[in-house]
Structure formats: C-alpha cells, structure tokens
Design a protein around this motif. Structure first.
Motif, PDB file in Angstrom:
ATOM      1  N   GLY A   2      51.777  -0.129 -21.651  1.00  0.00           N
ATOM      2  CA  GLY A   2      51.083   0.514 -22.649  1.00  0.00           C
ATOM      3  C   GLY A   2      49.583   0.586 -22.081  1.00  0.00           C
ATOM      4  O   GLY A   2      49.193  -0.212 -21.201  1.00  0.00           O
ATOM      5  N   HIS A   3      49.001   1.644 -22.740  1.00  0.00           N
ATOM      6  CA  HIS A   3      47.385   1.849 -22.359  1.00  0.00           C
ATOM      7  C   HIS A   3      46.548   1.566 -23.454  1.00  0.00           C
ATOM      8  O   HIS A   3      47.045   1.612 -24.848  1.00  0.00           O
ATOM      9  N   SER A   4      45.255   1.172 -23.106  1.00  0.00           N
ATOM     10  CA  SER A   4      44.220   1.073 -24.483  1.00  0.00           C
ATOM     11  C   SER A   4      43.790   2.445 -24.748  1.00  0.00           C
ATOM     12  O   SER A   4      43.034   2.382 -25.689  1.00  0.00           O
ATOM     13  N   GLY A   5      43.886   3.548 -24.212  1.00  0.00           N
ATOM     14  CA  GLY A   5      43.545   4.918 -24.540  1.00  0.00           C
ATOM     15  C   GLY A   5      44.337   5.878 -23.978  1.00  0.00           C
ATOM     16  O   GLY A   5      44.620   5.762 -22.824  1.00  0.00           O
ATOM     17  N   TYR A   6      44.912   7.075 -24.745  1.00  0.00           N
ATOM     18  CA  TYR A   6      45.375   8.153 -24.206  1.00  0.00           C
ATOM     19  C   TYR A   6      44.599   9.538 -24.592  1.00  0.00           C
ATOM     20  O   TYR A   6      44.082   9.586 -25.760  1.00  0.00           O
ATOM     21  N   ARG A   7      44.339  10.204 -23.468  1.00  0.00           N
ATOM     22  CA  ARG A   7      43.543  11.568 -23.809  1.00  0.00           C
ATOM     23  C   ARG A   7      44.301  12.505 -23.848  1.00  0.00           C
ATOM     24  O   ARG A   7      45.305  13.037 -23.390  1.00  0.00           O
ATOM     25  N   GLY A   8      43.875  13.206 -25.037  1.00  0.00           N
ATOM     26  CA  GLY A   8      44.731  14.496 -25.348  1.00  0.00           C
ATOM     27  C   GLY A   8      43.957  15.855 -24.558  1.00  0.00           C
ATOM     28  O   GLY A   8      42.970  15.868 -23.990  1.00  0.00           O
ATOM     29  N   SER A   9      44.634  16.805 -24.299  1.00  0.00           N
ATOM     30  CA  SER A   9      44.417  17.953 -23.606  1.00  0.00           C
ATOM     31  C   SER A   9      45.313  19.034 -23.995  1.00  0.00           C
ATOM     32  O   SER A   9      46.325  18.999 -24.579  1.00  0.00           O
ATOM     33  N   PHE A  10      45.031  20.439 -23.344  1.00  0.00           N
ATOM     34  CA  PHE A  10      45.904  21.549 -23.675  1.00  0.00           C
ATOM     35  C   PHE A  10      46.397  21.936 -22.384  1.00  0.00           C
ATOM     36  O   PHE A  10      45.450  22.310 -21.538  1.00  0.00           O
ATOM     37  N   SER A  11      47.654  21.990 -21.915  1.00  0.00           N
ATOM     38  CA  SER A  11      48.229  22.366 -20.890  1.00  0.00           C
ATOM     39  C   SER A  11      49.524  22.977 -20.923  1.00  0.00           C
ATOM     40  O   SER A  11      50.313  22.331 -21.950  1.00  0.00           O
ATOM     41  N   ASN A  12      49.534  24.176 -20.208  1.00  0.00           N
ATOM     42  CA  ASN A  12      50.877  24.654 -20.214  1.00  0.00           C
ATOM     43  C   ASN A  12      51.340  25.238 -21.610  1.00  0.00           C
ATOM     44  O   ASN A  12      52.581  25.278 -21.875  1.00  0.00           O
ATOM     45  N   GLY A  13      50.677  25.575 -22.406  1.00  0.00           N
ATOM     46  CA  GLY A  13      50.952  26.114 -23.634  1.00  0.00           C
ATOM     47  C   GLY A  13      51.177  24.820 -24.694  1.00  0.00           C
ATOM     48  O   GLY A  13      51.519  25.187 -25.913  1.00  0.00           O
ATOM     49  N   VAL A  14      50.841  23.473 -24.334  1.00  0.00           N
ATOM     50  CA  VAL A  14      51.216  22.535 -25.345  1.00  0.00           C
ATOM     51  C   VAL A  14      49.791  21.578 -25.360  1.00  0.00           C
ATOM     52  O   VAL A  14      49.007  21.429 -24.335  1.00  0.00           O
ATOM     53  N   SER A  63      53.277  18.448 -18.943  1.00  0.00           N
ATOM     54  CA  SER A  63      53.030  18.081 -17.748  1.00  0.00           C
ATOM     55  C   SER A  63      53.321  19.274 -16.558  1.00  0.00           C
ATOM     56  O   SER A  63      53.080  19.111 -15.327  1.00  0.00           O
ATOM     57  N   GLY A  64      54.101  20.241 -16.839  1.00  0.00           N
ATOM     58  CA  GLY A  64      54.455  21.259 -16.027  1.00  0.00           C
ATOM     59  C   GLY A  64      55.809  21.238 -15.353  1.00  0.00           C
ATOM     60  O   GLY A  64      56.215  21.916 -14.402  1.00  0.00           O
ATOM     61  N   ILE A  65      56.377  20.021 -15.675  1.00  0.00           N
ATOM     62  CA  ILE A  65      57.830  19.808 -15.057  1.00  0.00           C
ATOM     63  C   ILE A  65      58.818  20.878 -15.273  1.00  0.00           C
ATOM     64  O   ILE A  65      59.471  21.166 -14.494  1.00  0.00           O
ATOM     65  N   ILE A  66      58.789  21.156 -16.666  1.00  0.00           N
ATOM     66  CA  ILE A  66      59.829  22.293 -17.038  1.00  0.00           C
ATOM     67  C   ILE A  66      58.966  23.272 -17.871  1.00  0.00           C
ATOM     68  O   ILE A  66      57.794  22.899 -18.234  1.00  0.00           O
ATOM     69  N   ASP A  67      59.464  24.201 -18.083  1.00  0.00           N
ATOM     70  CA  ASP A  67      59.085  25.371 -19.248  1.00  0.00           C
ATOM     71  C   ASP A  67      59.750  25.297 -20.476  1.00  0.00           C
ATOM     72  O   ASP A  67      60.719  24.406 -20.644  1.00  0.00           O
ATOM     73  N   ASN A  68      59.439  26.358 -21.260  1.00  0.00           N
ATOM     74  CA  ASN A  68      60.085  26.331 -22.613  1.00  0.00           C
ATOM     75  C   ASN A  68      61.733  26.529 -22.526  1.00  0.00           C
ATOM     76  O   ASN A  68      62.595  26.504 -23.674  1.00  0.00           O
ATOM     77  N   THR A  69      62.200  26.927 -21.535  1.00  0.00           N
ATOM     78  CA  THR A  69      63.674  27.090 -21.243  1.00  0.00           C
ATOM     79  C   THR A  69      64.458  25.780 -20.869  1.00  0.00           C
ATOM     80  O   THR A  69      65.660  25.753 -20.904  1.00  0.00           O
ATOM     81  N   GLY A  70      63.900  24.508 -20.825  1.00  0.00           N
ATOM     82  CA  GLY A  70      64.282  23.605 -20.548  1.00  0.00           C
ATOM     83  C   GLY A  70      64.572  23.065 -19.092  1.00  0.00           C
ATOM     84  O   GLY A  70      64.168  23.892 -18.164  1.00  0.00           O
ATOM     85  N   GLY A  71      65.267  21.957 -19.023  1.00  0.00           N
ATOM     86  CA  GLY A  71      65.683  21.708 -17.534  1.00  0.00           C
ATOM     87  C   GLY A  71      65.837  20.122 -17.447  1.00  0.00           C
ATOM     88  O   GLY A  71      65.664  19.224 -18.435  1.00  0.00           O
ATOM     89  N   LYS A  72      66.227  19.670 -16.044  1.00  0.00           N
ATOM     90  CA  LYS A  72      66.173  18.243 -15.989  1.00  0.00           C
ATOM     91  C   LYS A  72      64.942  17.706 -15.769  1.00  0.00           C
ATOM     92  O   LYS A  72      64.109  18.319 -14.988  1.00  0.00           O
ATOM     93  N   ILE A  73      64.685  16.211 -16.080  1.00  0.00           N
ATOM     94  CA  ILE A  73      63.442  15.715 -15.927  1.00  0.00           C
ATOM     95  C   ILE A  73      63.776  14.075 -15.685  1.00  0.00           C
ATOM     96  O   ILE A  73      64.855  13.680 -15.923  1.00  0.00           O
ATOM     97  N   LEU A  74      62.907  13.769 -15.020  1.00  0.00           N
ATOM     98  CA  LEU A  74      62.839  12.024 -14.558  1.00  0.00           C
ATOM     99  C   LEU A  74      61.857  11.438 -15.336  1.00  0.00           C
ATOM    100  O   LEU A  74      60.882  11.691 -15.342  1.00  0.00           O
TER     101      LEU A  74
END
Length: 702
Positions: free
Chosen positions: A106-118, A89-100
């Motif tokens: 739940g949802h009836s469907g989740y869409r996959g995507s490529f973002s920020n190297g993931v 989601s772009g909140i942190i990068d591969n160096t880690g960090g704090k998140i909320l």
C-alpha cells in the motif's frame, strides 16, 4: 521376371526411405507449448477482491465507464476496477484484452489523473496497491487459470461464455474453475457451479510457526551494549552474572539496582475473586504507512487436529504483540507465554468465535502464526509453548506498523466482518516511538490494547523515549484500552478482565470507521426544473456515494427523501439492510416534478429520518438541489445542526450559493459544493466521501 523383381526392390527401398525421413522429422519437431488458459473477469472486479498476488486475466469490452472507479496513476489502490485501471494506464482500450496484474504494498497517497479517456481519483492512503502491464507471462512464473476471490457477497464468475453467480462466505475460501472449451463433463460445472472449499493443505494454505532452537549465549555476548534508555534483565552486566531465578534490574543514569525476592508463579484460582483486576479504571458509562516489514520466517503448519466453533459471543480477529526483547529475560518470557495460553483458553478460539495470531517483536517484528493457523484453543496453547525468544530491543512502533500493513489480510485469515484487535504486551516501555504507528493503525480500524508490566518508576521516567506512550497509542484514553500490571507474577490476574474487554465488541470504537458508522439521509430535489434525464443522473450520484459504505443493520444505514412543494419518504434507515437492496431502492425512485421547497424538506428529513437515527450513529444529510428555494432554508438547517445532523449541500446549475452555505455544516467549504451541470456531479463523489472520512478521523479520542 528380373525386371519385376528389380521394380519391387526399388519400391520397398523407396518406402523405407520415406518412412525414415518422416520419423526423423517427427523426432526433431519441437513440442507444442502448453496453452495458458486465461480467466475472464468483469469490469467491476476490484484487485483487492482477488487473493492471487500475481495473475493474468482477460477484460471484457466496455469497461471504460465512470462507474468503474480507479484510484491512482501507474500504481493503483486495490479497490480500483482492475480493467478500467488497465485502460487508464494504456495497456488495453475499451475493446478489452489480456492484462498482467501484480499486487504490491500500500501507499500513503495516490494521485488522480486523466489518461486514455479515464479519470482516476486521488486517495490519501490505502493498505494495498497493484500494477498493470501487458498480458504476457513473465519467465519462470506460473499463472493460475483459477482466480481465488475473497468476498462476502455473490461473485460473478465467467467460465467459457457462461456467467454464473457463486455465493461466497466469510469463513470459507472458494475457488472457481475457468475452462476455455467446456466438454460435456465440464458443462455441468459451468452451468451449476459448486464452490470448492479449500482444505488445510500444509504446503499451500494454512501457516504454522517454525522456530529456531535457542542458541547458547555467553556472558560476553549478553553484555553487548544497547541503548542507554532501556533495562537489562536476567543477563550478565559489567561482569556481574545472574541466575534465571533471581532478578537484577539495572537502570542506566539512575545508579539504582534493585533485587526482588524470588516468586513462584501460581495458576489463577477458579473463584472470581482471583480473576478480577483490582486497578480496573474503566467504567461502563465512559466513553484506527510505513513500508511493511516482512516476516523473517515463512510459516508452514501441521494440519489442525480439530476445528472448534468457539465462543460465538466474541467474534474478533485478534493479534497479540508479545515482547521478545532481551530486557524481559528468559524467565519472564515463559510467564508471558503462559499468560497468552491462558488468554487463548479463556477466549474460546474457534471458526465462529475469536481467532488469534501472535507477532513477536524485538529489533524487528515477525509473525509466529496468523489468524487461520489454529482453530481451537488446545492447538493454539501448544503452539505458544513452543515459541522461542528472539531478543533485541522493544521496538513497539515498528511492530504496530508491521501489523497494520501485513497481519490483517484476507490471505492471513482476516474475516472482514469481525473487529480487528491488537493487544500489545510491553515490559516497561518501548525503545521507539509509537504515536504515529498507532494513529495509522487506528485509522485502519484496528483496536489497540496495551498491557504494560512494571511501568517506569518515578525516577525512571526521564529514560522513557515517549512519555505517556500508552495514551498516545490507544483508541480511547479512559482506561478501557490499557491495563497496567505491577509485576509479571500478577499477570495471571488480568486474563479475565482483558478477555471481557476484547470481547465487548460494542465498545471497540476503532472498529467504527467512517464507512460503517453513519446514518446517511439523501434529500433529493425532484422539482420540474430538474427533468427526467437529469433526475436519473442525480440517482446515479446517490448510488455511487452509497455503494462505498459498508451497509447493514449494524453498520451504515441509508435513507432517502424526495421533495418538490411537498415531501415524500422514499425509504427509511431501517427499510433495507444490504447494499444490494439499497442500490435497487435508489434505482426505483420515480421522478416527482413540482416546485422547490427546500426548507420544508430539511424539516421533513429531520422528523422522518434523523429523529429515528441510532444513538451511536453519525447523522449525515446530503442534499442535492438545482435551484433557489421558495421558502427559508436557514432556520430548518440550524435546527438540524443543533440536533447533531452533519449537512452536505450539493448545488447544480441555478442553485443559490448563499442557500447552499446556510444548509451546510461549518466550515462551508468542506460541506458545500457546486457544479454547473448535472453530468459533472460524479466529480464530487470521491470528495464527499473523503471529507466524511477526514471529519470522522479528526474526532477527539478522549
């Protein structure tokens, strides 16, 4: 002397002035804010394993890895890696960090995507979701420095700089303390952690029903119009009053009014003859998203008087949907409560046996109490007696959707290892449709039973919204999951038959999901063309598929065969009974090297693996190869198919498409896959699992 005295006075005055100035500054200085201690989590921690609905956590470096899977975009399924989702989601990068992190429905469907190297994966549906945002506390929200975990295996917890493994259990919730600067006293707690068992704190932990006193309803209020397709009982209708001891049934559109004789409820006699249901059609030889509704009341319990171990031969998590509609009437509502109390007594409620909660439905469903509110039959029966009728229509479909989304949660006492069972008590017929809500509940692993009292007579069936609603709702339509009672005064006769069926966990087919009911045999190409490095990639692919399944002696089992010109049984289905042991065994498989005799390998797997499969298991073969076979594959594959083996073929690089199709079960496009290089195998992990589950859920229920 005068000068000396003046100097002394000036010095004293100056000292007093400085003291007052310092004191004033100290008084006006703002107090320091209390520092928020942020617990650290590992890269593989999934949101669903953390009980807290909202928390701030610190992710370590290095979580951007395909092994930490993520499902969804912006809104993520709760079995995604929390930290890798934050990177996506772009909140942190591969160096880690704090998140909320905030839990949502739940949802009836989740869409996959490529973002920020993931690369996140798609998913049809999941019971719980979460959002990730910048790790800053929201105003007015208190965040825990302790995270509560729900797990049946050892949970890795970090405290300061020390990492410890804390064993957790199914029936005990434990808390782990994270201390940023350990003192000598706290050093022992982080070095040798002791899980703290949460007690029944009335204000925070366990839930108990609070009921609203029944209000007196006048004849005019009782005569409010309701949908034409439902019955009115024990109420005034068109100026006609009834007493609680008599029963007038008015069925619209039929012109029929029936007066039944007064009956007195009698307790079931102790002899077995009084406990057998005469119309029990089940025979032993016969052969699981809407937006959730929230409970209208928050339930605060009294402390439990005692905790019973219960009937350990009947470990189920049970929800009763009791009919609180006006059609049932007050008198029959009391009979229903007595019936539920007798069921609770016969079950033998206890922490190591069955646990039972109740949801009352009418216009809307609401939880009277959940699975962890009462841990013995006596307390449960007393609580049932205090339930007040809510009134309204008989919206069973709404109630089933509510239970599917809200009842069987870890926070409500769901134990995970016990089958989820719902028993629906219906007076007559529902006022909404149940088929779709029931299907979604069954696909979630919920076993649905129906107890219908006084079903529609022949001349009333035209008023039923959904004909054959019971057969559309239950897990199997062979009579095991449904009991029809001719009269409310006969309800006591079905207590024992119902308890017997609910406790027959071997026949609770809806608890068998695509993830816990298979014998999966991997047939792995170890030929020279694969190479050592690529072979390790294949093993990682095998491990990634395996760890999504629930592995045990009674759930999914995993075996593996490696082949070249020859074949080698790496481990059989009964060799390892835990997921950790299976993954370790996969990691230890050594590369063989040689030719490619795929046909012989299929025959070998049929003889050495699948011939020893359990009768109630689905036999699934997943074959991975990188080239054309030196022998014929079609005949061994056909023989395997005839023996009930569902075959998936995954080809890499020089694998022959015609052979992959011959190996795969029909339809080929759902069981055969091809990638141009080994590093792309990971792309099909989710697809293979999804196809296995889709195929499982499409099985006929009859």
């Amino acid at each position: 002397a005068l000068l000396t005295m003046k100097a002394t006075v000036i010095a004293i005055f100056f000292g007093v002035f400085l003291t007052c100035t310092y004191t004033a500054k100290e008084a006006t200085r703002k107090p320091k804010k209390t520092k928020l201690y942020v617990p650290q989590i590992d890269c593989d921690v999934k949101a669903g394993k953390i009980i807290n609905p909202e928390f701030i956590a610190k992710c370590p470096p290095g979580c951007q890895d395909v092994k930490y899977r993520v499902y969804g975009t912006d809104i993520y399924a709760s079995f995604s890696s929390v930290c890798n989702a934050a990177i996506h989601s772009g909140i942190i990068d591969n160096t880690g960090g704090k998140i909320l992190v905030q839990k949502v429905a739940g949802h009836s469907g989740y869409r996959g995507s490529f973002s920020n190297g993931v690369r996140s994966l798609s998913l049809p549906r999941w019971r719980e979701s979460f959002l990730v945002s910048e790790g800053k506390p929201r105003k007015g929200v208190t965040y825990p420095s302790i995270l509560e975990y729900s797990s049946s295996k050892s949970t890795a917890v970090k405290s300061g700089n020390d990492r410890v493994n804390v064993p957790t259990g199914d029936a005990v919730r434990r808390e782990y303390q994270t201390s940023p600067v350990p003192t000598p006293a706290t050093q022992m707690a982080t070095t040798t952690p002791t899980p703290t068992t949460t007690t029944t704190d009335p204000s925070t932990t366990v839930l108990q029903p609070t009921t609203t006193p029944a209000t007196t309803r006048t004849t005019a209020a009782a005569a409010k119009t309701r949908p034409v397709l439902h019955r009115v009982r024990d109420m005034a209708f068109k100026g006609t009053s009834t007493s609680a001891s008599n029963r007038n049934i008015v069925r619209h559109n039929t012109g029929i009014q029936r007066q039944e004789p007064v009956a007195t409820f009698q307790r079931a006699a102790g002899s077995p003859a009084h406990l057998v249901m005469e119309t029990d059609l089940w025979k032993p030889g016969l052969s699981l998203f809407d937006k959730g509704f929230s409970s209208k009341e928050e339930l605060n319990p009294k402390p439990l008087e005692s905790i019973s171990q219960g009937n350990q031969n009947c470990k189920v998590d049970l929800s009763f949907l009791m009919d609180g509609s006006w059609s049932i009437g007050k008198r029959r509502f009391q009979l229903q409560k007595r019936f539920l109390g007798n069921v609770a007594q016969a079950l033998g409620i206890g922490s190591a046996g069955p646990l039972m909660g109740i949801v009352q439905y009418g216009d809307e469903p609401s939880t009277e109490f959940n699975l962890k509110t009462y841990a013995n039959s006596k307390d449960l029966r007393n609580a049932i007696e205090k339930i007040q009728q809510k009134g309204g229509l008989s919206n069973v479909g709404k109630a089933l959707s509510f239970v599917n989304k809200n009842f069987f949660l870890d926070t409500n006492g769901n134990r995970g290892g016990a089958p989820n069972v719902v028993v629906v008590v219906v007076d007559g017929w529902p006022t909404d449709r149940v088929e779709e809500a029931s299907r979604l509940a069954r696909e979630s692993g919920i076993n649905i039973f129906f107890v219908t009292v006084e079903a529609a007579a022949q001349n009333e069936k035209q008023n039923v919204i959904e004909p054959n609603f019971v057969d559309k709702a239950v897990c199997r339509t062979n009579g095991f999951y449904s009991i029809n009672v001719p009269s409310w005064f006969s309800l006591h006769k079905v207590v024992q038959p119902l308890v017997k069926r609910v406790c027959d966990t071997d026949r609770l087919v809806c608890s068998k999901t695509c993830l816990n009911s298979a014998d999966i045999g991997f047939v792995i190409d170890g030929s020279s063309s694969v190479g050592t490095g690529n072979f390790r990639t294949v093993l990682q692919f095998v491990a990634n598929i395996s760890k999504e399944f629930e592995i045990s002696d009674t759930d999914t089992r995993v075996g593996a065969v490696q082949y070249t010109y020859e074949q080698r049984l790496e481990f059989s289905f009964d060799k390892y009974s835990t997921k950790e042991d299976v993954l370790s065994a996969i990691k230890r498989i050594s590369y063989w090297s040689g030719g490619t005799s795929t046909g012989a390998a299929i025959s070998y797997a049929s003889d050495q693996l699948f011939s020893k499969s359990k009768p109630n298991k689905r036999k699934i073969m997943i074959l991975i190869t990188d080239g054309r076979s030196y022998d014929d594959v079609s005949m061994p594959a056909m023989e395997a198919h005839r023996n009930g083996v569902i075959a998936y073929s995954i080809g890499v690089a020089w694998a022959a498409p015609d052979e992959l199709e011959a190996i795969a079960t029909d339809p080929d496009k759902e069981h055969s896959f091809f990638v141009d290089e080994f590093d792309n195998l990971y792309r099909y992990v989710n697809q293979v699992i999804q196809n296995i589950c889709t195929e499982f859920n499409s099985q006929p229920r009859n």
